[in-house]
Design a protein around this motif. Structure first.
Motif, PDB file in Angstrom:
ATOM      1  N   SER A 183      28.918  28.959  46.260  1.00  0.00           N
ATOM      2  CA  SER A 183      28.817  29.939  47.349  1.00  0.00           C
ATOM      3  C   SER A 183      27.417  30.792  47.327  1.00  0.00           C
ATOM      4  O   SER A 183      27.048  30.864  46.026  1.00  0.00           O
ATOM      5  N   VAL A 184      27.143  31.374  48.271  1.00  0.00           N
ATOM      6  CA  VAL A 184      26.224  32.282  48.157  1.00  0.00           C
ATOM      7  C   VAL A 184      26.465  33.587  47.594  1.00  0.00           C
ATOM      8  O   VAL A 184      25.850  34.007  46.602  1.00  0.00           O
ATOM      9  N   THR A 185      27.664  33.806  47.729  1.00  0.00           N
ATOM     10  CA  THR A 185      28.140  35.100  46.778  1.00  0.00           C
ATOM     11  C   THR A 185      28.205  34.876  45.119  1.00  0.00           C
ATOM     12  O   THR A 185      27.725  35.563  44.394  1.00  0.00           O
ATOM     13  N   THR A 186      28.723  33.700  45.010  1.00  0.00           N
ATOM     14  CA  THR A 186      28.719  33.227  43.458  1.00  0.00           C
ATOM     15  C   THR A 186      27.297  32.877  43.002  1.00  0.00           C
ATOM     16  O   THR A 186      26.891  33.534  41.673  1.00  0.00           O
ATOM     17  N   HIS A 220      33.996  38.031  33.021  1.00  0.00           N
ATOM     18  CA  HIS A 220      35.151  37.819  33.557  1.00  0.00           C
ATOM     19  C   HIS A 220      35.562  38.139  34.944  1.00  0.00           C
ATOM     20  O   HIS A 220      35.842  37.283  35.642  1.00  0.00           O
ATOM     21  N   LEU A 221      34.990  39.249  35.471  1.00  0.00           N
ATOM     22  CA  LEU A 221      34.846  39.606  36.937  1.00  0.00           C
ATOM     23  C   LEU A 221      34.491  38.444  37.893  1.00  0.00           C
ATOM     24  O   LEU A 221      34.651  38.208  38.720  1.00  0.00           O
ATOM     25  N   VAL A 222      33.019  38.198  37.395  1.00  0.00           N
ATOM     26  CA  VAL A 222      32.183  37.277  37.989  1.00  0.00           C
ATOM     27  C   VAL A 222      33.179  35.952  38.050  1.00  0.00           C
ATOM     28  O   VAL A 222      33.273  35.235  39.228  1.00  0.00           O
ATOM     29  N   PHE A 223      33.584  35.355  36.936  1.00  0.00           N
ATOM     30  CA  PHE A 223      34.248  34.159  36.876  1.00  0.00           C
ATOM     31  C   PHE A 223      35.704  34.177  37.751  1.00  0.00           C
ATOM     32  O   PHE A 223      35.856  33.336  38.613  1.00  0.00           O
ATOM     33  N   ALA A 224      36.133  35.294  37.882  1.00  0.00           N
ATOM     34  CA  ALA A 224      37.581  35.408  38.427  1.00  0.00           C
ATOM     35  C   ALA A 224      37.328  35.417  39.967  1.00  0.00           C
ATOM     36  O   ALA A 224      38.001  34.964  40.789  1.00  0.00           O
ATOM     37  N   LYS A 225      35.970  36.078  40.262  1.00  0.00           N
ATOM     38  CA  LYS A 225      35.597  36.263  41.841  1.00  0.00           C
ATOM     39  C   LYS A 225      35.601  34.875  42.318  1.00  0.00           C
ATOM     40  O   LYS A 225      35.996  34.506  43.546  1.00  0.00           O
ATOM     41  N   LEU A 226      34.741  34.157  41.613  1.00  0.00           N
ATOM     42  CA  LEU A 226      34.216  32.597  42.118  1.00  0.00           C
ATOM     43  C   LEU A 226      35.757  31.821  42.066  1.00  0.00           C
ATOM     44  O   LEU A 226      35.705  30.821  42.876  1.00  0.00           O
ATOM     45  N   MET A 258      28.434  45.469  40.042  1.00  0.00           N
ATOM     46  CA  MET A 258      29.197  44.169  39.575  1.00  0.00           C
ATOM     47  C   MET A 258      30.569  44.020  39.807  1.00  0.00           C
ATOM     48  O   MET A 258      31.357  43.019  40.247  1.00  0.00           O
ATOM     49  N   ARG A 259      31.526  45.207  39.444  1.00  0.00           N
ATOM     50  CA  ARG A 259      32.879  45.215  39.847  1.00  0.00           C
ATOM     51  C   ARG A 259      32.853  45.249  41.314  1.00  0.00           C
ATOM     52  O   ARG A 259      33.991  44.299  41.822  1.00  0.00           O
ATOM     53  N   VAL A 260      32.235  45.955  42.201  1.00  0.00           N
ATOM     54  CA  VAL A 260      32.382  45.730  43.558  1.00  0.00           C
ATOM     55  C   VAL A 260      31.882  44.535  43.985  1.00  0.00           C
ATOM     56  O   VAL A 260      32.749  43.937  44.902  1.00  0.00           O
ATOM     57  N   ARG A 261      30.851  43.899  43.612  1.00  0.00           N
ATOM     58  CA  ARG A 261      30.597  42.597  44.131  1.00  0.00           C
ATOM     59  C   ARG A 261      31.719  41.584  43.886  1.00  0.00           C
ATOM     60  O   ARG A 261      31.818  40.380  44.456  1.00  0.00           O
ATOM     61  N   SER A 262      32.379  41.736  42.773  1.00  0.00           N
ATOM     62  CA  SER A 262      33.624  40.701  42.439  1.00  0.00           C
ATOM     63  C   SER A 262      34.737  41.110  42.832  1.00  0.00           C
ATOM     64  O   SER A 262      35.776  40.355  42.558  1.00  0.00           O
ATOM     65  N   SER A 263      34.766  42.063  43.643  1.00  0.00           N
ATOM     66  CA  SER A 263      36.151  42.128  44.608  1.00  0.00           C
ATOM     67  C   SER A 263      36.137  41.429  45.730  1.00  0.00           C
ATOM     68  O   SER A 263      35.338  40.942  46.304  1.00  0.00           O
TER      69      SER A 263
END
Length: 667
Positions: free
Chosen positions: A512-515, A82-88, A560-565
């Motif tokens: 993106s590079v982040t995603t 969820h965090l990864v999807f919400a971030k992208l 992963m939480r920090v990366r998805s912020s």
């Protein structure tokens, strides 16, 4: 030995110290469980203990600090998904969609004004003015500094006032003159315009949310001649401007492969119909006979499968809801299922089923346990509930894997289907995973993850509306031998979901590079969890490196939480919503009869204790994190934001837990 006899024996051995891992004090293995929690643990091999953790990583951090074996749960991995999807999605909305939406509305307002000037003095002047007003509202929402054209300033101001107040149903000022009768007035639910989900708190995303909600909800009905003419003029603006078409496509196509196609007719549908009827000669719409032919052509096109409008049980739903939405909200399988399970499909005028339940989705996905729980709640007392549920179940069962994976949203639901209807489990699996109680725990997990999915896609998913009823460099010591919840079907479907997400973003050229980095990390961990699960089920111990990876699972979750912020906005805390509690809320259905909406929320993270293999041929007690999840209703004008929900959670002002969890979540 039977499972019923084996579990108490295993737990008694655990509490006696006979199953303690070498080198670890018994106090490090046994948390301060209450007497009742110990009894439940002894009876079924696992127990969930309510806690005050804000994040999954907190549970695993404490577990590592205390030297306890970690249990990697499906809950923790689904939450990270969820965090990864919400971030992208947030990155796409800020960096790609918002600029495209701003440019698109600006172009269309300019072209709309030119069209209005060209049609002044003709029978189409009022329709052209209505089109400009509709577009000017969108422009004002996405770009508040813009000034609406003088010709429509009053109408725009009236709409913006209703949007700002967001109190509930009202007749749209722009379209109030299109009604032929009192019952034909276009009513909009202005309570939908409260920015919520991950949009609340970000000025840019709040603008995007309101604009897309406007373009996604206002329906220019094919049954209404004036609205049909207005829709045709809007379609002409898009077909006549290649740059506007490109921008519309930039918004629509990526969100289609992520979430799903519009459940309503798009400008592409209208363009094809107009070509057939008028040859794109706008002025021919002045002829009522031409408009009638256009309406007949549109009537042959599919009606929406999910109703998200004010419709009474005295109206033909297809007639009342078919029409153009410029950026229509999307069809999803769960919303469609809900629409089949509320009035006027289920219940009567005297006793309507006004709102669905989250368990409806789980039962539809094939969970017999969910259906039994629903019957126990009395849901089957509503007329036609069981036949309609069988219809939903049959529809889901008929879908092939390729049907489920046409977009990321339905692929996520497909992954949750592995929890709703788990594969048969033999003695290779831990004893607790073969209990009826664990089956209910998996429903909790599925509901928690589904709540996060609805939260992330709240803007795009078409919400079900009930029909209105008239009437270290230093080598550490050997780590605790943790355990991975061996849910092979879920790990496989999540890996497929990652592949699908990467594929659609690549094809749309928006990866993106982040995603890419986040998806790489997610795939690496999912691959490890699948491999570890197979090793465990085969009775083979994991390597010390594998056990260290399980021990540090909390660190990966935190990373992963920090990366998805997100970067901090002025005046906002660093990290945005991911720095706060993991609790989220989403409204998923609306009932005009009771003027209430159904909310699904996740709360604080709870601890799960379970008796699992210790990798040495014995048993041990392991700890992991699991969702808490709540279902409740609020008044229509009080749709909850994450901030308001988190305030309730922090003050313990939360609804009672699901009654079917009473012997699983124990204090």
């Amino acid at each position: 030995m039977s499972l019923r006899r084996a579990l108490p024996l295993l737990t008694s051995l655990l509490f006696s110290g006979a199953l303690a891992a070498p080198g670890l004090p018994q106090s490090a293995l046994l948390p301060g469980l209450s007497e009742r929690q110990q009894q439940v643990l002894g009876r079924q091999g696992f127990v969930i203990a309510p806690t005050r953790y804000a994040h999954f990583s907190d549970v695993y951090g404490r577990t590592k600090f205390q030297g306890q074996p970690a249990l990697v749960t499906t809950d923790a991995v689904l939450h990270t998904t969820h965090l990864v999807f919400a971030k992208l999605l947030r990155d796409l909305e800020r960096e790609t969609f918002l600029p495209a939406l701003t440019s698109l509305t600006g172009l269309l307002v300019q072209d709309g004004l030119k069209q209005l000037q060209a049609l002044k003095g003709t029978p189409l002047q009022a329709d052209a003015r209505r089109a400009v007003a509709y577009l000017a509202v969108a422009q004002a929402l996405v770009q508040p500094s813009s000034r609406p054209p003088a010709e429509v300033a009053g109408l725009v101001a009236a709409e913006l006032k209703l949007i700002s107040a967001h109190q509930g149903f009202a007749v749209s000022p722009i379209f109030q003159d299109t009604a032929r009768t009192d019952t034909d007035r276009l009513k909009e639910d202005y309570s939908q315009y409260v920015p919520r989900g991950h949009y609340a708190g970000s000025e840019a995303l709040e603008r995007y949310f309101r604009t897309m909600m406007w373009l996604g909800r206002i329906t220019l009905r094919a049954s209404n001649p004036a609205e049909t003419r207005t829709a045709a003029l809007l379609t002409g603006l898009l077909t006549g401007n290649p740059e506007a078409r490109r921008l519309w496509t930039r918004l629509y196509d990526p969100t289609t492969v992520l979430i799903g196609a519009s459940d309503d007719l798009t400008f592409r549908d209208y363009a094809a119909a107009l070509q057939r009827v008028t040859g794109h000669e706008v002025r021919r719409l002045s002829d009522p006979a031409v408009v009638k032919r256009l309406q007949q052509t549109l009537k042959a096109l599919p009606a929406p499968r999910v109703n998200s409008m004010w419709v009474t049980d005295e109206e033909d739903r297809a007639q009342a809801t078919r029409g153009l939405r410029l950026m229509g909200q999307r069809f999803t399988l769960d919303a469609s299922a809900f629409g089949e399970l509320v009035y006027d499909k289920v219940g009567t005028r005297r006793d309507p089923r006004t709102l669905p339940r989250g368990l409806d989705l789980m039962a539809g996905l094939g969970s017999d346990t969910a259906l039994i729980l629903l019957k126990g709640m009395g849901e089957d007392r509503y007329l036609n509930y069981l036949p309609q549920m069988e219809k939903v179940r049959a529809g889901f069962a008929a879908l092939k894997p390729e049907d489920w994976t046409r977009n990321v949203y339905s692929g996520w639901l497909y992954a949750l289907g592995a929890l709703a209807r788990p594969e048969a489990r033999d003695t290779r699996y831990p004893a607790f995973m073969r209990t009826p109680a664990w089956t209910r725990k998996e429903l909790l997990t599925a509901l928690g993850s589904w709540t996060e999915l609805r939260h992330d896609t709240l803007l795009y998913v078409k919400q079900t509306y009930t029909t209105y009823a008239v009437s270290g460099p230093i080598e550490p010591p050997e780590p605790p031998r943790g355990y991975v919840e061996p849910n092979l079907a879920l790990w496989k479907r999540l890996l497929d979901l990652e592949t699908l997400t990467r594929k659609v973003l690549d094809e749309q050229k928006i990866l993106s590079v982040t995603t890419r980095r986040n998806l790489d990390e997610l795939r690496g961990t999912l691959t490890f969890l699948e491999t570890a699960s197979r090793q465990q089920l085969a009775g083979r111990p994991l390597t010390l490196q594998d056990y260290r990876r399980i021990e540090t699972f909390g660190g990966w979750l935190e990373q992963m939480r920090v990366r998805s912020s997100d970067p901090a906005e002025p005046g906002k805390p660093i990290g945005g919503e991911t720095e706060q509690s993991a609790a989220v809320v989403a409204d998923v259905a609306t009932d005009p009869n009771t003027v209430r909406v159904l909310e699904e929320g996740t709360g604080l993270i709870h601890e799960l204790y379970a008796v699992v293999p210790d990798g040495r041929g014995g048993q041990q007690l392991a700890r992991g994190g699991v969702y808490s999840q709540y279902e409740f209703t609020v008044p229509l004008g009080e749709r909850l934001t994450d901030e308001a929900w988190r305030e309730r959670v922090s003050r313990d002002e939360i609804p009672p837990p699901h009654p079917w969890l009473s012997d699983i979540v124990v204090r």
